[in-house]
Write an enzyme that holds these catalytic residues in place. Structure first.
Site, PDB file in Angstrom:
ATOM      1  N   ARG A 128      -0.853  -8.043 -11.102  1.00 24.97           N
ATOM      2  CA  ARG A 128      -0.873  -6.591 -10.952  1.00 24.97           C
ATOM      3  C   ARG A 128       0.392  -6.093 -10.247  1.00 24.97           C
ATOM      4  NH1 ARG A 128      -0.256  -2.591  -7.245  1.00 24.97           N
ATOM      5  NH2 ARG A 128      -1.345  -3.874  -5.726  1.00 24.97           N
ATOM      6  N   ASP A 129       0.521  -6.373  -8.979  1.00 21.88           N
ATOM      7  CA  ASP A 129       1.657  -5.882  -8.197  1.00 21.88           C
ATOM      8  C   ASP A 129       2.974  -6.428  -8.728  1.00 21.88           C
ATOM      9  OD1 ASP A 129       2.930  -4.503  -6.172  1.00 21.88           O
ATOM     10  OD2 ASP A 129       2.572  -6.022  -4.655  1.00 21.88           O
TER      11      ASP A 129
ATOM     12  N   HIS B  82       0.938  -8.562   3.975  1.00 24.61           N
ATOM     13  CA  HIS B  82       1.580  -8.469   2.658  1.00 24.61           C
ATOM     14  C   HIS B  82       3.052  -8.137   2.905  1.00 24.61           C
ATOM     15  CE1 HIS B  82       1.292  -6.910  -1.704  1.00 24.61           C
ATOM     16  NE2 HIS B  82       2.545  -6.704  -1.335  1.00 24.61           N
TER      17      HIS B  82
ATOM     18  N   HIS C 191       7.130  -8.104   1.770  1.00 30.09           N
ATOM     19  CA  HIS C 191       8.214  -8.215   0.802  1.00 30.09           C
ATOM     20  C   HIS C 191       9.388  -8.919   1.479  1.00 30.09           C
ATOM     21  CE1 HIS C 191       6.976  -5.254  -2.552  1.00 30.09           C
ATOM     22  NE2 HIS C 191       5.905  -5.639  -1.887  1.00 30.09           N
TER      23      HIS C 191
ATOM     24  N   CYS D  76       9.154  -2.571  -4.992  1.00 30.50           N
ATOM     25  CA  CYS D  76       8.689  -1.216  -4.746  1.00 30.50           C
ATOM     26  C   CYS D  76       9.565  -0.223  -5.495  1.00 30.50           C
ATOM     27  CB  CYS D  76       8.718  -0.911  -3.245  1.00 30.50           C
ATOM     28  SG  CYS D  76       8.287   0.791  -2.877  1.00 30.50           S
TER      29      CYS D  76
ATOM     30  N   ASN E  51       7.852  -9.350  -3.899  1.00 28.27           N
ATOM     31  CA  ASN E  51       6.935  -9.889  -2.914  1.00 28.27           C
ATOM     32  C   ASN E  51       7.354 -11.293  -2.488  1.00 28.27           C
ATOM     33  OD1 ASN E  51       4.625  -7.882  -2.889  1.00 28.27           O
ATOM     34  ND2 ASN E  51       4.751  -8.307  -5.075  1.00 28.27           N
TER      35      ASN E  51
END
Length: 303
Positions: free
Chosen positions: A15-16, A207, A209, A240, A249
């Site tokens: 997803r991300d 979470h 990055h 992002c 990530n």
């Protein structure tokens, strides 16, 4: 840290990681990626997103993806939902786990979802209430917990305020996201510990990055503080779209190597994960971004 500690990794790559890919990723590739990650042993694989296809066309096949995956017993496959309409679509697809999102920065929320923090929380409240009433597991994401591309520094008190709000709504787990990767270890730990004064550490996740190369250091500092849920993305996929220059990530394979080297357990097979990282890089026609995907599998060094 005890060698018997278990760290639950939430794999967010499908997803991300894929949502902002410019070229269309086929439904078959998305399904294969989720199945490969499940086979690696991840307890949570974030599968897709029920956002409007108009805004995120990459996720337009969410229902088809969910209908095609081979679910592993005991694993969770949450999907991101932005609003009540997205929740309705997710429920129709048989979803049992969802994630909702906001930010700790008014400026970021305004750019991202066209409202401030308070309004974003008001919008989420009926979504979470409906999901909880229907027996769904709900995860809350908070972006920009260590810095915002538009307002700069984000006060820790603002992060804590949003954590408390999501907890009060009924989120079972809250993920603290350094969206643009500007955090460093001391600040990351202090932010986490402040949030843990309001919500039990066991219900918090981190979470990070890796824009400034600090993600693994930040994870280590937060592990020392007691966190045991960490988000990561296979091959370091993602980024992002609202933050200029923000890289992807933290790579799942790099994280697993670190955790196993610390004597911690993840339940994830590292060699299979590295193979999966190389496979998805080939599918996307790009060079590996993570460290471990660039070298041959070497079990003897993995701890």
């Amino acid at each position: 840290m005890s060698a018997s500690d278990f760290v639950r990794i939430v794999e967010v790559g499908p997803r991300d990681g894929l949502q902002n890919e410019a070229a269309e990723v086929s439904t078959a590739t998305k399904i294969a990626l989720i199945d490969r990650l499940s086979a690696c042993g991840f307890p949570v694989v974030e599968a897709t997103s029920f956002v409007s296809p108009r805004w995120v066309p990459q996720m337009a096949d969410a229902a088809a993806v969910l209908g095609g995956i081979a679910r592993r017993d005991g694993a969770l496959y949450p999907v991101l939902v932005p609003n009540e309409k997205g929740l309705e679509r997710a429920l129709a697809a048989g979803v049992r786990e969802i994630a909702v999102f906001t930010a700790a920065s008014d400026a970021f929320n305004r750019r991202n979802i066209n409202c401030d923090i308070d309004e974003s929380l008001r919008r989420l409240a009926p979504v979470v209430a409906r999901a909880v009433a229907d027996g769904l597991w709900v995860r809350g994401y908070i972006s920009t917990v260590l810095g915002c591309p538009y307002q700069g520094r984000v006060p820790v008190n603002d992060v804590v305020r949003v954590v408390k709000a999501l907890d009060a709504m009924g989120c079972a787990e809250i993920s603290l996201g350094d969206t643009i990767g500007v955090g460093t270890a001391k600040k990351a730990r202090a932010m986490l510990e402040a949030c843990a004064t309001e919500v039990p550490m066991a219900r918090l996740a981190v979470h990070f990055h890796d824009t400034y190369g600090q993600a693994l250091a930040n994870v280590y500092a937060c592990l020392e503080a007691g966190v045991r849920v960490v988000d990561a993305s296979v091959a370091g996929l993602g980024g992002c779209p609202y933050a200029q220059g923000a890289s992807g990530n933290l790579a799942s394979e790099d994280l697993v190597y670190q955790l196993h080297g610390l004597g911690m357990n993840t339940g994830v097979e590292l060699d299979a994960l590295c193979d999966t990282a190389r496979w998805i890089n080939a599918e996307l026609s790009r060079e590996p971004a993570s460290k471990l995907a660039r070298i041959a599998n070497e079990r003897r060094f993995a701890g």
